[in-house]
Scaffold this active site. Structure first.
Site, PDB file in Angstrom:
ATOM      1  N   SER A   1       0.874  -1.204  -0.107  1.00  0.00           N
ATOM      2  CA  SER A   1       0.161  -0.043  -0.013  1.00  0.00           C
ATOM      3  C   SER A   1       0.645   1.415  -0.014  1.00  0.00           C
ATOM      4  O   SER A   1       1.870   1.342  -0.929  1.00  0.00           O
ATOM      5  CB  SER A   1      -0.961  -0.187   1.100  1.00  0.00           C
TER       6      SER A   1
ATOM      7  N   ASP B   1      -8.548  -6.197  -5.446  1.00  0.00           N
ATOM      8  CA  ASP B   1      -8.324  -5.237  -4.567  1.00  0.00           C
ATOM      9  C   ASP B   1      -8.954  -3.824  -5.428  1.00  0.00           C
ATOM     10  O   ASP B   1      -8.704  -3.714  -6.462  1.00  0.00           O
ATOM     11  CB  ASP B   1      -6.525  -4.941  -4.568  1.00  0.00           C
TER      12      ASP B   1
ATOM     13  N   HIS C   1      -6.423  -6.472  -1.447  1.00  0.00           N
ATOM     14  CA  HIS C   1      -4.986  -5.328  -1.016  1.00  0.00           C
ATOM     15  C   HIS C   1      -4.169  -5.964  -0.244  1.00  0.00           C
ATOM     16  O   HIS C   1      -2.853  -5.615  -0.319  1.00  0.00           O
ATOM     17  CB  HIS C   1      -5.888  -4.030  -0.515  1.00  0.00           C
TER      18      HIS C   1
END
Ligand SMILES: *[C@@H]1O[C@H](CO)[C@@H](O)[C@H](O)[C@H]1NC(C)=O
Ligand SMILES: *[C@@H]1O[C@H](CO)[C@@H](O)[C@H](O)[C@H]1NC(C)=O
Ligand SMILES: *[C@@H]1O[C@H](CO)[C@@H](O)[C@H](O)[C@H]1NC(C)=O
Ligand SMILES: *[C@@H]1O[C@H](CO)[C@@H](O)[C@H](O)[C@H]1NC(C)=O
Ligand SMILES: *[C@@H]1O[C@H](CO)[C@@H](O)[C@H](O)[C@H]1NC(C)=O
Ligand SMILES: *[C@@H]1O[C@H](CO)[C@@H](O)[C@H](O)[C@H]1NC(C)=O
Ligand SMILES: *[C@@H]1O[C@H](CO)[C@@H](O)[C@H](O)[C@H]1NC(C)=O
Ligand SMILES: *[C@@H]1O[C@H](CO)[C@@H](O)[C@H](O)[C@H]1NC(C)=O
Ligand SMILES: *[C@@H]1O[C@H](CO)[C@@H](O)[C@H](O)[C@H]1NC(C)=O
Ligand SMILES: *[C@@H]1O[C@H](CO)[C@@H](O)[C@H](O)[C@H]1NC(C)=O
Ligand SMILES: *[C@@H]1O[C@H](CO)[C@@H](O)[C@H](O)[C@H]1NC(C)=O
Length: 509
Positions: A194, A407, A476
């Site tokens: 991320s 994601d 994610h």
């Protein structure tokens, strides 16, 4: 898990103060460790973690060390980063270490430890922490680090405003870490998820720039659903195409679908995708003028949430009920809070847990802090795809970029858009679309908790030192949902397998 590893604002009040009492100070002669025990010395003993003494964990987690180390050579520096280091017992590892970083900014890497890739995990909906068969420590030495200052259990006062300053502080910490554990000359790999897509290239670049292979012998990096560009490229532009692709799941009606597709045309997104998401990319830089269409995204998310109130951008297949979690979600307005009958406390705020892992007793641990880890919340550095990521790829043997297909915080097509507009090792983008099969070998005899899928798990492509891959059944947080897949591309990063389409068994089987 509704934890936000990303750039969303968190509403919790953060408290952190410099303090380092309450550590377990072992005196020589040291206790006989069950495993290798090679790292227990006078300088590491104060960091030693008793592997049979972690609350709620009913097995020996093995040799590990945790605590705080300063970000400069000043031993009394009040700015210190928290780490938890696990030497591996895998002889193939040799003198190498992998650093894991979560994003945020301000999210603790202990999130990744407990939810994704640690030696034990306590995943949402499960009632006790269990041994993780897919622990990355099976493959190599791994250290989870809370950074920058202000994150997780790290202590001190945030003073940084960009990634250069962040890297300088990290390197200061790392020098102390290398000295403490006598890791001089060890190969270093950095992996992040991320927002750590911004940390990883800048820290790796800073390490390369020192030419100091005694302390900073950086070899390669791994990105997991990582931010290397901006939200427009990695989210807004490819969003409507993504909704088209997944509408058998979302079930949005024809009227709405027509509306958002017309909007994507008006906003310039369709033309941008048609022009630049091609292999090889056009040689000229992206030149399509985009309109300001930020409300489109809000409307799309509202429509999906109307159908699925438990919709989760982190994993688009999630549905109600939301699972209870020892890392409770931040109190979003309207977000239901589920309590367990037993542990209503966040795992890392249980005093006995803090004590067991040498964490500062007076720091209230937050999964993602509400403090500004960058002064005024401003990270002034240009996105990594503006140069720094290319420099890192060019000086590494292997660079891995993995993206989960489920994601919807950052989109795989968005990452490809960014890479197609980026130049490295003498050319721009990939010359052909990722189409090699990413293969995950089967493994038998795992308990129910550690079940993980195998077979063809996505597509991959390697060109000029960069390997991109998609992971089909992950969102994610790939190591949480598709642990076998993440274990496989870690094997590739470390050079244990030659390619991601290899059908060889796992190297640890
Ligand atoms: C380690 O500490 C012990 C006791 O404090 C001391 O006797 C020994 O010399 C130290 N060893 C080293 C290598 O510093
Ligand atoms: C480690 O923890 C276990 C369980 O609490 C305890 O029995 C043991 O004495 C501890 N070992 C050391 C060296 O402190
Ligand atoms: C740290 O130590 C140095 C030298 O002993 C001293 O000058 C400095 O004031 C100390 N800093 C803090 C924060 O205690
Ligand atoms: C590192 O090496 C490069 C290439 O030799 C050189 O240009 C650079 O100045 C060196 N940097 C440092 C900090 O020594
Ligand atoms: C790259 O790989 C070669 C051959 O395996 C090795 O000699 C070299 O040290 C590696 N360099 C880096 C930066 O990983
Ligand atoms: C990614 O982009 C390609 C090319 O525009 C498109 O065909 C595909 O459906 C997109 N995939 C997703 C999941 O959005
Ligand atoms: C924009 O890019 C396209 C090709 O992608 C090219 O044909 C066109 O000339 C470019 N326009 C400008 C103003 O650069
Ligand atoms: C279609 O979906 C939109 C967005 O959720 C909604 O506002 C609208 O009422 C729906 N139309 C019909 C006919 O269901
Ligand atoms: C449930 O969790 C909320 C929010 O963390 C807390 O205020 C409340 O005391 C908890 N209730 C129980 C019964 O644990
Ligand atoms: C695996 O990928 C490599 C490199 O792209 C390629 O040369 C090889 O043919 C592929 N093998 C299989 C079985 O697809
Ligand atoms: C990791 O190590 C454990 C203990 O040795 C073993 O049971 C497990 O199968 C290993 N995992 C993998 C994926 O090889």
């Amino acid at each position: 898990m509704k934890t936000l590893y990303t750039f969303l604002l968190i509403l919790l009040l953060g408290l952190a103060a410099a303090h380092q009492d309450g550590w377990t100070h072992l005196q020589p002669p040291y206790p006989k460790l069950q495993k290798r025990g090679t790292f227990l010395t006078n300088s590491t003993s104060k960091f030693w973690v008793n592997g049979t003494n972690i609350p709620n964990v009913d097995f020996d987690i093995g040799e590990s060390y945790a605590g705080l180390l300063p970000i400069t050579s000043k031993a009394n520096d009040s700015n210190q980063l928290y780490f938890w280091y696990f030497p591996t017992t895998n002889p193939a590892a040799g003198n190498e270490i992998l650093i894991w970083l979560n994003g945020g900014p301000g999210c603790s890497s202990l999130l990744g430890f407990l939810d994704e890739n640690g030696p034990f995990t306590w995943k949402p909906g499960t009632y006790q922490p269990l041994q993780n068969s897919w622990a990355w420590t099976n493959l190599t030495n791994v250290v989870w680090i809370d950074q920058p200052v202000g994150t997780g259990f790290s202590v001190g006062k945030p003073t940084i405003t960009d990634e250069i300053m962040l890297s300088a502080q990290f390197l200061g910490f790392w020098r102390n870490f290398v000295r403490t554990f006598s890791l001089q000359g060890w190969k270093v790999y950095i992996a992040g998820e991320s927002y750590a897509g911004r940390y990883v290239p800048y820290i790796a670049d800073a390490m390369f720039n020192t030419n100091d292979t005694t302390n900073f012998n950086i070899q390669g990096t791994m990105m997991n659903d990582a931010l290397i560009s901006d939200q427009t490229t990695q989210y807004f532009i490819p969003e409507v195409a993504y909704v088209n692709y997944w509408n058998q799941l979302f079930r949005l009606n024809d009227t709405f679908m027509q509306y958002i597709n017309e909007a994507a045309d008006t906003c310039g997104y369709t033309a941008y995708m048609d022009e630049y998401l091609v292999f090889p990319p056009p040689s000229n830089p992206a030149n399509i003028t985009l309109q300001k269409c930020s409300s489109l995204s809000t409307e799309i998310q509202a429509a999906i949430t109307l159908k699925n109130p438990c919709f989760d951008l982190l994993l688009i297949t999630a549905s109600c009920p939301l699972l209870w979690d020892v890392i409770p979600p931040p109190p979003y307005p309207g977000y239901p809070v589920y309590n367990s009958t037993g542990t209503a406390n966040t795992f890392f705020n249980i005093p006995a847990v803090k004590q067991a892992i040498n964490a500062p007793a007076d720091v209230v641990w937050e999964e993602c802090t509400s403090r500004n880890v960058f002064v005024h919340r401003i990270d002034k550095s240009p996105p990594p795809d503006h140069g720094v990521y290319s420099r890192v790829i060019e000086r590494s043997n292997r660079t891995v970029f993995a993206h989960g297909a489920l994601d919807m915080i950052l989109l795989a097509n968005g990452t490809l858009l960014s890479l197609q507009n980026m130049e490295w090792n003498g050319a721009k983008g990939f010359t052909s679309q990722p189409s090699d099969e990413f293969y995950v070998p089967p493994i038998s005899g795992l308990n129910a908790f550690n079940q993980a899928g195998s077979g063809v798990f996505g597509t991959t492509h390697t060109e000029r030192g960069l390997t991109f891959l998609t992971v089909d059944l992950a969102g994610h947080t790939i190591p949480q949902v598709a642990p076998a897949a993440s274990y496989r591309y870690l094997e590739f990063l470390l050079g244990r397998i030659d390619s991601l389409n290899s059908t060889e068994p796992f190297t640890t089987q």
